[in-house]
Scaffold this motif. Sequence first.
Motif, PDB file in Angstrom:
ATOM      1  N   LYS A  36      20.502 -20.146  25.131  1.00  0.00           N
ATOM      2  CA  LYS A  36      20.790 -21.024  26.263  1.00  0.00           C
ATOM      3  C   LYS A  36      20.731 -20.249  27.575  1.00  0.00           C
ATOM      4  O   LYS A  36      20.236 -20.763  28.595  1.00  0.00           O
ATOM      5  CB  LYS A  36      22.176 -21.650  26.075  1.00  0.00           C
ATOM      6  N   GLN A  37      21.221 -19.011  27.565  1.00  0.00           N
ATOM      7  CA  GLN A  37      21.163 -18.186  28.776  1.00  0.00           C
ATOM      8  C   GLN A  37      19.728 -17.934  29.226  1.00  0.00           C
ATOM      9  O   GLN A  37      19.476 -17.692  30.406  1.00  0.00           O
ATOM     10  CB  GLN A  37      21.862 -16.845  28.533  1.00  0.00           C
ATOM     11  N   SER A  70      26.362 -19.066  16.296  1.00  0.00           N
ATOM     12  CA  SER A  70      27.021 -19.374  17.569  1.00  0.00           C
ATOM     13  C   SER A  70      26.549 -18.445  18.681  1.00  0.00           C
ATOM     14  O   SER A  70      26.238 -18.888  19.799  1.00  0.00           O
ATOM     15  CB  SER A  70      28.542 -19.268  17.405  1.00  0.00           C
ATOM     16  N   PHE A  71      26.504 -17.145  18.391  1.00  0.00           N
ATOM     17  CA  PHE A  71      26.026 -16.196  19.396  1.00  0.00           C
ATOM     18  C   PHE A  71      24.560 -16.460  19.746  1.00  0.00           C
ATOM     19  O   PHE A  71      24.165 -16.372  20.911  1.00  0.00           O
ATOM     20  CB  PHE A  71      26.192 -14.759  18.902  1.00  0.00           C
ATOM     21  N   ALA A  72      23.748 -16.774  18.741  1.00  0.00           N
ATOM     22  CA  ALA A  72      22.325 -17.010  18.992  1.00  0.00           C
ATOM     23  C   ALA A  72      22.121 -18.203  19.920  1.00  0.00           C
ATOM     24  O   ALA A  72      21.294 -18.154  20.847  1.00  0.00           O
ATOM     25  CB  ALA A  72      21.594 -17.232  17.669  1.00  0.00           C
ATOM     26  N   ILE A  73      22.870 -19.276  19.696  1.00  0.00           N
ATOM     27  CA  ILE A  73      22.749 -20.456  20.560  1.00  0.00           C
ATOM     28  C   ILE A  73      23.105 -20.102  21.999  1.00  0.00           C
ATOM     29  O   ILE A  73      22.386 -20.449  22.947  1.00  0.00           O
ATOM     30  CB  ILE A  73      23.660 -21.593  20.046  1.00  0.00           C
ATOM     31  N   ALA A  74      24.222 -19.400  22.176  1.00  0.00           N
ATOM     32  CA  ALA A  74      24.660 -19.034  23.529  1.00  0.00           C
ATOM     33  C   ALA A  74      23.646 -18.129  24.222  1.00  0.00           C
ATOM     34  O   ALA A  74      23.347 -18.303  25.414  1.00  0.00           O
ATOM     35  CB  ALA A  74      26.024 -18.361  23.459  1.00  0.00           C
ATOM     36  N   LEU A  75      23.096 -17.166  23.492  1.00  0.00           N
ATOM     37  CA  LEU A  75      22.126 -16.243  24.086  1.00  0.00           C
ATOM     38  C   LEU A  75      20.823 -16.955  24.443  1.00  0.00           C
ATOM     39  O   LEU A  75      20.230 -16.697  25.497  1.00  0.00           O
ATOM     40  CB  LEU A  75      21.846 -15.093  23.107  1.00  0.00           C
ATOM     41  N   VAL A 124      17.504 -25.449  22.283  1.00  0.00           N
ATOM     42  CA  VAL A 124      17.992 -25.069  20.958  1.00  0.00           C
ATOM     43  C   VAL A 124      18.366 -26.305  20.154  1.00  0.00           C
ATOM     44  O   VAL A 124      19.075 -27.190  20.649  1.00  0.00           O
ATOM     45  CB  VAL A 124      19.223 -24.144  21.063  1.00  0.00           C
ATOM     46  N   SER A 125      17.905 -26.343  18.913  1.00  0.00           N
ATOM     47  CA  SER A 125      18.349 -27.343  17.943  1.00  0.00           C
ATOM     48  C   SER A 125      19.245 -26.637  16.930  1.00  0.00           C
ATOM     49  O   SER A 125      18.817 -25.671  16.290  1.00  0.00           O
ATOM     50  CB  SER A 125      17.154 -27.984  17.234  1.00  0.00           C
ATOM     51  N   ALA A 126      20.473 -27.105  16.821  1.00  0.00           N
ATOM     52  CA  ALA A 126      21.453 -26.454  15.952  1.00  0.00           C
ATOM     53  C   ALA A 126      21.567 -27.196  14.632  1.00  0.00           C
ATOM     54  O   ALA A 126      21.713 -28.420  14.610  1.00  0.00           O
ATOM     55  CB  ALA A 126      22.810 -26.407  16.641  1.00  0.00           C
TER      56      ALA A 126
END
Length: 381
Positions: free
Chosen positions: A287-288, A280-285, A293-295
């Motif tokens: 995106k910034q 979750s943190f990796a996706i948010a970072l 990102v593919s989850a």
Amino acid sequence: MQALAVNVGDLKKVMSNVKTRGILGEYQLENILEDLLTAEQYAKNVKTKEGSDDKVEFAVKMPASGDRDKPLRLPIDAKFPKEDYERLIIAYDEAVPDKIEICRKAFCRQYPQKCARHPGKALIVRKTETGLTSSVEKIPLAQIPVHDTLVKIEYSTLNYKDALAVSGKGKILREYPMIPGIDFAGTVEQTSSDKFKPGDRVILNGFGVGEKYWGGLSEYAYVNSDFLLKMPDGMDARKAMSIGTAGYTAALCVEELLSSGINNNSAPVVVTGATGGVGSFAIALLKQQNIVVSAVSGKAGASDYLKRLGASEIIPREQLMREAKPLETQRWGGAVDTLGGNALATILAECHSGATVTACGLAADFRLNTTVMPFILRESG
């Protein structure tokens, strides 16, 4: 004689209680001062240090010297640091120089009275003949293994490792009994280290804490000062542990991807275990940083959550859990993987030339069945 032995045993039980011992000591000290001095020659519950709210139980008024207007006060405390003394004796018996020095400094300084009087609660895991047990218990400081710094813990997080430790499903714990908790944030109460002082706000992540050293799911912890970081300005303990080890790990992964040249013109970055803390943190970072990102997730109802975090597409976990060929169609410009096993092998086979993969977990499998082909032909790293 038998009755005397019972009475002595009962007295020992009473005196083993720090609070009771302190009350009796204070009462006896006051009687001594009353017998020897007049009421004007001493004071009770006195602040002896300017700018501090700490009080000593009694202070004897000494004659002022030179041009001092105020009398000097000699602080006297009734409490003897019994637990620190016992640890020092054990250290001498074990003949371990480093431990002796740590215990000696702790004994000389004495830990804060509020710690001595109020043993902290902790989640403690014990090994029995039938398996592991875990319970919340009051743990006297004398029972906590000694290191050079005592921290009053305010917040910790519940990590995947902690869940494995408590459930016994993974061989995480190296010693028993053990307090799990691989991270925490709090305030230094006592230290013999030159790196910190009482009152410093600190953070700890990793270093085997919660595995081989008693950890953060406790109100107090003795830790090696080398494991601690000073809390950044503008951050408090709650914020620090809202990020926790998961956020810290994700940040390290993203930092590695960025330093390797990942940018918004690259192919998508795939993040596995996407609904977990690291994912979750990796996706948010990412995106910034305007990175696509593919989850990857095995949770059918997680799509909305992952898209709000910043994922462009959601991939069912089963797509990556197959046995991959040595090389597959190129899809990824990079990866943050928390699964290991077939998922990681498939990602490696699907990476573009020059892609960077950060592997930080083994939630699916610790084994990795792959080939050197992606590293040789596509220079994945």
